[in-house]
Design a protein around this motif. Sequence first.
Motif: not given
Length: 130
Positions: A118-123, A31-34, A36-46
């Motif tokens: 920023e845009v919220s994302i979760s899953g 559950a993070k925020e993407l 702004k300006f189309s930057g990328d982010i790490s959501l989860a690691t396994g």
Amino acid sequence: MKKRLATTVCALGLLVSSGIASAGTSAITYAKELPKFSGDISLATGTKDNTSQSKVENAIVDKNYTANMWIVDAKGAKVSPTTTRVTDNDTRLFTVDQSAVGGNVTLVAENSRFALFEVSISGSFYPDTR
């Protein structure tokens, strides 16, 4: 009594080690925020334990936006194709390069279009599906 205790400890050790071996099939929630300006982010690691596909069950992408997602290995090298336009209640499967098996993999995402905020994302992310 000591023999019974030793047997119990050994049994618990086997349960714990088998849980570690199958860690890739467990859900890793995000559950993070993407950015702004189309930057990328790490959501989860396994850990990527086998050659099965990886899976994402995305619950929410805020404000009617969509996301692009891909998987990278521990060195940051891309090991899957990019899937585009991921939205609310969207499940995607990723074919991951065999070079990633046995190591950590990270789900990465970005806004699929330019955003000024920023845009919220979760899953949930599953490094392995079997």
